[in-house]
Design an enzyme around this catalytic site. Structure first.
Site, PDB file in Angstrom:
ATOM      1  N   HIS A   1       8.314   8.380   1.147  1.00 20.55           N
ATOM      2  CA  HIS A   1       7.215   7.721   1.634  1.00 20.55           C
ATOM      3  C   HIS A   1       6.429   8.558   2.458  1.00 20.55           C
ATOM      4  O   HIS A   1       5.038   8.057   2.658  1.00 20.55           O
ATOM      5  CB  HIS A   1       8.070   6.892   2.864  1.00 20.55           C
ATOM      6  CG  HIS A   1       8.683   5.690   2.470  1.00 20.55           C
ATOM      7  ND1 HIS A   1       9.840   5.721   1.611  1.00 20.55           N
ATOM      8  CD2 HIS A   1       8.551   4.514   2.850  1.00 20.55           C
ATOM      9  CE1 HIS A   1      10.218   4.502   1.322  1.00 20.55           C
ATOM     10  NE2 HIS A   1       9.500   3.655   2.081  1.00 20.55           N
TER      11      HIS A   1
ATOM     12  N   ASP B   1      14.735   3.241   7.289  1.00 16.33           N
ATOM     13  CA  ASP B   1      14.228   1.823   6.371  1.00 16.33           C
ATOM     14  C   ASP B   1      14.881   1.475   5.089  1.00 16.33           C
ATOM     15  O   ASP B   1      14.575   1.053   4.421  1.00 16.33           O
ATOM     16  CB  ASP B   1      12.705   2.158   6.124  1.00 16.33           C
ATOM     17  CG  ASP B   1      12.142   0.952   6.032  1.00 16.33           C
ATOM     18  OD1 ASP B   1      10.759   0.702   5.549  1.00 16.33           O
ATOM     19  OD2 ASP B   1      12.507  -0.216   6.439  1.00 16.33           O
TER      20      ASP B   1
END
Lengths: 409, 254
Positions: free
Chosen positions: A272, A294
């Site tokens: 990410h 997440d």
């Protein structure tokens, strides 16, 4: 030997031969636990003339507070944004499985969904303590639907909403109930967001900025109205620009109200965020960094297709994209992997890496007096880790709830 | 007396620690047979952060002592004199102090027996000298107004009753006190000098503390170090002494 304890008869456990994370440092100290809380041995000794009932040799492990994951969408085939008949057993499964990742408390996260989904799911989530059954639930994290179309990421466009008409009432109508909601992610550039942020903050709900095209002043205004968190920094927001740093600029903004700190979530799975960006954020504002996973339903499962609310997601190794696209959607990282990756990428100390997953999320949610530390009288949620930060055992309220199988070693 | 001169603070501390360890092992404590270690009392309990914390962090938490076997004078007791008298009773009940370990102040005081204290005094309330108050200011963030002016202390007589006394003296600022303690006469202005009349005293010091002594004294005792060092040689551990002994090693079971 029966100790002469004047305060309580509950058994006292002394964890010895370990290094505990206390006062931001690893100290060679014993950890004392009684009735699910960390006990002050000095008071026990002098005031109660008590001593340990059980002594456990931790074989030189590191003892750290249990990890707190404030953004996790599901895992092991369970999707928190999918209203199924056995939603409760799904959340139970995830809370039990993440114990092995060192997570002792978490916020089940719901991505942008139609109001019916919220109305069905939210009443089934309740704040509860952890234990042998699984990690504790601190409350739900509602990521959307009041977010920006331009930065929706993996969120379904047809479910996005605004609250221009009725501000807070619109929000309440969409979600149905805010009873066990801990965090709401919204885009502050939306009209009437200030009112909404203020109302949410008044109710003790943490407001997070994310999936937004806000510029720095809009973000600062949101913080002044009560926002304290940034959802997965760098992802789903305008990139840092030297003349308008956008939301990223909050890390070094001078308009943060005195006595307040802005925290920011980082998914340090190596995908990410480029490690260099992770380092820039960490160096700019080390005390605000909160590690999040997440994680989505596919976490813990073999590569393939899984759901994320209204979307279908494809997992290939550590990458998780909306099926057929290159849009990142959640991750399959586990919290302990994130901690290790964070430590490696930034070269920070073990203490810093551990605090980013325990102390900082606790501070974000205002619960550091009982979670996120090994201070006296805190909840005894802790982990035993080896020097490479692999979790060896997980404890909640002083009871062992998970242990690494020692097979053939 | 034995005067043990080591090079520096750490060596002196280590020698003293080994000596105490050897004495405890030789004594062979067990249930009902306490090795009573006497230590100078600290500040009143008004400041739990100071003395009790100090003792916990530096001593008690590292050893497996039972809290019931720890007796600290309570400066907050309603009747201070009764507290002192009871303390003396407790010492008797434990069989007397086997070994008393203390330091001295720059004014030659032992425990809080300030200059002028009776050499046959017992445990009592004592007003502290300004020197001591200044030295204790470090426990109170340097705020002199917060430092207690009175303390409970074991008396010189109380310490003299111990079967053995060990005094640790390090640093140049204690040199004059050491001189007064061992090369001058017995004098209530330098209360440590009382131990010249004790049959079993050990003074452990570093080079700096000997600065005011006669060269002859220092050379004499340094010459004896070969013999004195035998006192700190490692003894066989109690476990090896036999099954019965090792079982009675702790006066309490798990």
């Amino acid at each position: 030997m029966p100790s002469n304890k004047s305060v309580s008869d509950a058994p006292i456990v002394q964890f010895t031969n370990c290094r505990i994370l206390r006062d931001h440092q690893l100290q060679r100290e014993d950890l004392w636990v009684r009735e699910g809380k960390i006990l002050n041995p000095e008071k026990l000794f002098f005031d109660e003339k008590g001593s340990a009932d059980v002594q456990l040799d931790c074989k030189d492990s590191i003892i750290a507070p249990g990890f707190i994951d404030v953004q996790i969408n599901g895992g092991f085939g369970v999707d928190f944004s999918l209203a199924t008949d056995d939603f409760k057993s799904g959340i139970d499964l995830v809370s039990q499985k993440i114990l092995s990742h060192g997570v002792t408390s978490f916020c089940p996260t719901l991505v942008t969904s139609p109001p019916s989904v919220y109305h069905q799911i939210l009443p089934q989530i309740s704040v509860r303590n952890g234990g042998a059954h699984g990690a504790g639930i601190l409350g739900a994290h509602l990521e959307g639907p009041f977010i920006s179309k331009e930065k929706k990421g993996a969120h379904p466009e047809h479910c996005l909403r605004t609250f221009e008409a009725g501000a807070f009432q619109d929000l309440l109508a969409t979600y149905g109930s805010l009873d066990c909601v801990q965090i709401v992610t919204l885009a502050p550039e939306m009209r009437r967001s200030s009112e909404v942020i203020q109302e949410l903050t008044k109710r003790g709900i943490c407001v997070s900025l994310g999936h937004s095209v806000a510029n720095l002043s809009q973000a600062e205004e949101a913080v002044q109205h009560g926002a304290t968190f940034i959802t997965h920094l760098f992802n789903a927001m305008l990139p840092f620009h030297h003349r308008d740093p956008g939301i990223v600029g909050l890390l070094t903004s001078d308009k943060i109200p005195a006595g307040r700190r802005v925290f920011y979530g980082m998914i340090s799975d190596g995908i990410h965020t480029n490690p260099a960006a992770l380092r820039i954020a960490h160096r700019a504002h080390p005390k605000g960094l909160v590690l999040v996973t997440d994680a989505i339903a596919g976490m813990g499962l073999a590569p393939g297709r899984h759901t994320l609310g209204q979307q279908v997601v494809e997992i290939d190794g550590l990458n998780t994209y909306i099926a057929g696209t290159k849009t990142l959607s959640g991750s399959v990282a586990t919290m302990d992997t994130c901690v290790r990756h964070f430590q490696e990428a930034t070269g920070c100390s073990v203490e810093t890496a551990l605090e980013a997953a325990s102390l900082h999320p606790a501070q974000l949610l205002g619960i550091e007096h009982k979670k996120g530390t090994l201070d006296y009288d805190s909840d005894a949620d802790f982990l035993m880790l080896n020097d490479s930060l692999y979790v060896q055992a997980t404890y909640i309220a002083g009871e062992e709830v998970w242990r690494q199988d020692v097979s053939g070693m | 007396m034995k005067l043990i001169i080591l090079e520096n603070y750490s060596q002196a501390s280590e020698w003293a620690a080994k000596y105490i360890r050897n004495r405890i092992v030789q004594f062979g404590p067990g249930p009902g047979r306490f090795f009573t270690l006497g230590l100078p009392t600290g500040l009143p309990r008004d400041h739990p952060e100071s003395y009790h914390s100090f003792m916990w962090n530096n001593f008690f938490k590292h050893i497996d002592i039972s809290p019931e076997n720890v007796h600290i004078l309570d400066g907050n007791a309603p009747d201070l004199q009764a507290e002192c008298d009871t303390f003396e009773e407790k010492i008797k009940a434990a069989g007397g102090i086997e070994l008393f370990v203390g330091g001295i102040g720059p004014d030659g005081h032992i425990a809080f027996n300030e200059p002028g204290s009776s050499l046959v005094s017992r445990t009592r309330v004592k007003t502290l000298a300004m020197d001591t108050i200044l030295a204790n200011a470090r426990f109170f963030d340097g705020d002199l107004s917060k430092v207690p002016t009175m303390a409970l202390t074991v008396g010189v007589g109380t310490v003299m009753d111990a079967r053995e006394v060990m005094i640790l003296i390090t640093g140049a600022h204690k040199a004059f006190a050491l001189y007064k303690a061992i090369e001058d006469g017995v004098n209530h202005m330098w209360t440590v000098s009382a131990f010249q009349q004790h049959p079993n005293t050990v003074f452990v010091c570093d080079e700096d503390a000997t600065l005011e002594l006669k060269v002859k004294t220092v050379k004499y005792f340094k010459g004896l170090m070969l013999v004195h060092n035998k006192l700190v040689e490692p003894l066989y551990s109690m476990k090896e002494m036999g099954a019965e002994r090792s079982q009675s090693k702790k006066p309490y079971s798990d």
